[in-house]
Every structure is written in structure tokens, then in C-alpha cells.
Design a protein around this motif. Structure first.
Motif, mmCIF file in Angstrom:
data_model
loop_
_atom_site.group_PDB
_atom_site.id
_atom_site.type_symbol
_atom_site.label_atom_id
_atom_site.label_comp_id
_atom_site.label_asym_id
_atom_site.label_seq_id
_atom_site.Cartn_x
_atom_site.Cartn_y
_atom_site.Cartn_z
ATOM 1 N N ALA A 175 6.006 4.245 -13.752
ATOM 2 C CA ALA A 175 5.181 3.033 -13.722
ATOM 3 C C ALA A 175 4.955 2.550 -12.294
ATOM 4 O O ALA A 175 3.868 2.063 -11.961
ATOM 5 N N PHE A 176 5.956 2.702 -11.442
ATOM 6 C CA PHE A 176 5.837 2.241 -10.054
ATOM 7 C C PHE A 176 4.780 3.051 -9.309
ATOM 8 O O PHE A 176 3.835 2.493 -8.746
ATOM 9 N N LEU A 211 -0.829 4.062 -7.129
ATOM 10 C CA LEU A 211 -1.964 4.969 -6.967
ATOM 11 C C LEU A 211 -3.209 4.415 -7.661
ATOM 12 O O LEU A 211 -4.325 4.531 -7.132
ATOM 13 N N ASN A 212 -3.027 3.807 -8.822
ATOM 14 C CA ASN A 212 -4.175 3.202 -9.503
ATOM 15 C C ASN A 212 -4.814 2.110 -8.649
ATOM 16 O O ASN A 212 -6.043 1.974 -8.603
ATOM 17 N N ARG A 220 0.821 -1.202 0.000
ATOM 18 C CA ARG A 220 0.000 0.000 0.000
ATOM 19 C C ARG A 220 0.861 1.259 0.000
ATOM 20 O O ARG A 220 2.033 1.253 0.385
ATOM 21 N N VAL A 221 0.244 2.362 -0.400
ATOM 22 C CA VAL A 221 0.884 3.679 -0.338
ATOM 23 C C VAL A 221 0.837 4.166 1.113
ATOM 24 O O VAL A 221 -0.217 4.123 1.753
ATOM 25 N N ILE A 222 1.983 4.613 1.637
ATOM 26 C CA ILE A 222 2.016 5.139 3.006
ATOM 27 C C ILE A 222 2.365 6.630 3.049
ATOM 28 O O ILE A 222 2.184 7.276 4.076
ATOM 29 N N PRO A 241 -8.717 5.233 -12.794
ATOM 30 C CA PRO A 241 -7.254 5.345 -12.757
ATOM 31 C C PRO A 241 -6.776 6.761 -13.053
ATOM 32 O O PRO A 241 -7.508 7.591 -13.609
ATOM 33 N N LEU A 242 -5.523 7.022 -12.708
ATOM 34 C CA LEU A 242 -4.931 8.357 -12.841
ATOM 35 C C LEU A 242 -5.111 8.966 -14.223
ATOM 36 O O LEU A 242 -5.485 10.129 -14.369
#
Length: 242
Positions: free
Chosen positions: A93-94, A99-100, A21-23, A110-111
Motif C-alpha cells: 500500500a505504501f 507511485l500512483n 515524493r519518490v526519490i 494508476p498502477l
């Protein structure tokens, strides 16, 4: 006006598809390629532990993130902040993939459905400096961008460093960052300079530099079977002088 967002994330690991996950999200806004101060910086509670290797990179512990908001609670705010902007991301890409996945988990598109475009500075750097190290650290060193206060990777700090790198990479200037309120000439302004007032020094190659140059030419002569373009130009120049 051209609105650009320089963006970086920190994550619990390397695979969004496997549950990482994004932190942390760090964004720096450029308007007409100048800093505006309208930045975005958020820590998120990922509801899971960071992998040991990831923790060594960002240093964001589970205890620190425990009381932070979950991505779902601020997802719409992130969308509105990024909407219609060009995103500047290193190894895009990362970050886009992560985020997507976060948007997917809360039922958002998606973004690329709501931003202008995504510019990958890693791809740009590889095109300009093929075969060289093009990590953010390497580019900071190449352009003289100060990263002395960077103990851990942090999304906001990395976004700030990348903003400076991006300006250098696309304009070649040594330092960013003219305040948006200054009276500096706008980009694209033509300023007339009388070059006759300058005396340019002639820097001649040293003997060892000439030797290295000649060695390289001999290698080119061999690989091109005597058709090295520089040799042909050199002969034409000598004939013109004679």
C-alpha cells in the motif's frame, strides 16, 4: 511466461498526499521465478527536501539527488517496464500509493490499470507467521538471507533482498536464485527419488522438551475442558500398540 517485478521505493517522507515524493525506484525482474538481470534502478530529483527521519533511513541527500532526472521525464519508461507484470512489494500500500501519486501528477493512470496484479509479501508473511515480526529485516534473518552490506535502506538492494525472501516464502528453498541460463530442472518438474536408499535418523525429545510439551498439553486440557485432540490421538495410539 510468468513475469514478476520485485519492487521497492525510497521517498522523502511518509505521506504522498502531503507532498512527499519518490526519490528512488528499484526493480528486480523474475521470469518463471528466476532472476533475469533485466532490472530497473533510478534515482529521482524530488524538488524538495527529505524529512530528517526519512534521510536517516535512506541517506539520499538533496545534494546527491540535485542532478538526477525528475519523475515526469521517465514516467512513461517506468510504465512500460512494469506493464502486465505481477508486482511483488513488501507493504504494498505504501509504494503503490506513492507511485500512483507520481503518475497522477503527470497525467498517467494508476498502477493497477496496467500491471497484472500486486502481491503484498507483508500480508503473506503475517498469514504464515502470525504474531511475529515480519519486517524485511526480520524475514531476511528468518530465511538466512545475507543483508550484511545494508547500511542504509536502498530501493534496489531492498528489492534484491525481497526477491530472495519471496522465493523462500513461497517455496521454502534456502537460496534463490538459479541463473535463467542454467540447465536446472524447471519448476514443476517431477524427479523420482528412491527413498529406500535413505536411512532417516530418529531424533527423540529431550527431558526438558517433554516437560514443556506436557505443560502445554495441561493448558490445552484446561481450556478445552479435557477435549485436547492430542490426548485422544495418544490414547488411540497406545490402544493400537496394546
Amino acid at each position: 511466461m510468468s513475469r514478476q517485478i520485485v519492487l521497492d521505493t525510497e521517498t522523502t517522507g511518509l505521506s504522498a498526499e502531503n507532498g512527499d515524493r519518490v526519490i528512488e525506484l528499484g526493480c528486480v525482474e523474475l521470469l518463471n521465478r528466476k532472476l533475469t538481470g533485466n532490472d530497473l534502478h533510478i534515482y529521482f530529483n524530488p524538488e524538495r527536501e527529505s524529512h530528517e527521519e526519512a534521510l536517516k533511513v535512506h541517506g539520499l541527500t538533496t545534494d546527491f539527488l540535485r542532478d538526477k532526472p525528475k519523475f515526469a521525464t521517465l514516467a512513461n519508461d517506468v510504465v512500460e517496464y512494469l506493464r502486465n507484470a505481477e508486482l511483488i512489494i513488501h507493504n504494498a500500500a505504501f509504494d503503490v500509493g506513492f507511485l500512483n501519486k507520481e503518475f497522477e501528477l503527470v497525467g498517467l493512470p494508476p498502477l493497477r490499470s496496467f500491471v497484472g496484479e500486486v502481491t503484498d509479501t507483508l500480508a503473506m508473511a503475517k498469514a504464515v507467521y502470525p504474531g511475529k515480526r515480519n519486517s524485511l529485516d526480520a524475514l531476511c534473518d528468518r530465511f538466512g538471507v545475507d543483508r550484511s552490506n545494508r547500511t542504509f535502506h536502498g530501493a534496489k538492494l531492498d528489492a534484491q533482498l525481497l526477491a530472495d525472501v519471496y522465493i523462500n516464502l513461497t517455496r521454502g528453498q534456502d537460496a534463490l536464485l538459479i541463473d535463467a541460463t542454467t540447465d536446472e530442472p524447471a519448476i514443476g518438474t517431477v524427479i523420482a527419488v528412491d527413498l529406500r536408499s535413505f536411512v532417516l535418523p530418529v531424533l527423540r525429545a529431550a527431558d526438558h522438551e517433554l516437560a514443556i510439551h506436557e505443560e502445554l498439553l495441561l493448558q490445552l486440557d484446561k481450556s478445552s475442558k479435557g477435549r485436547t485432540l492430542f490426548r485422544q490421538i495418544e490414547v488411540h495410539a497406545q490402544n493400537a500398540v496394546a
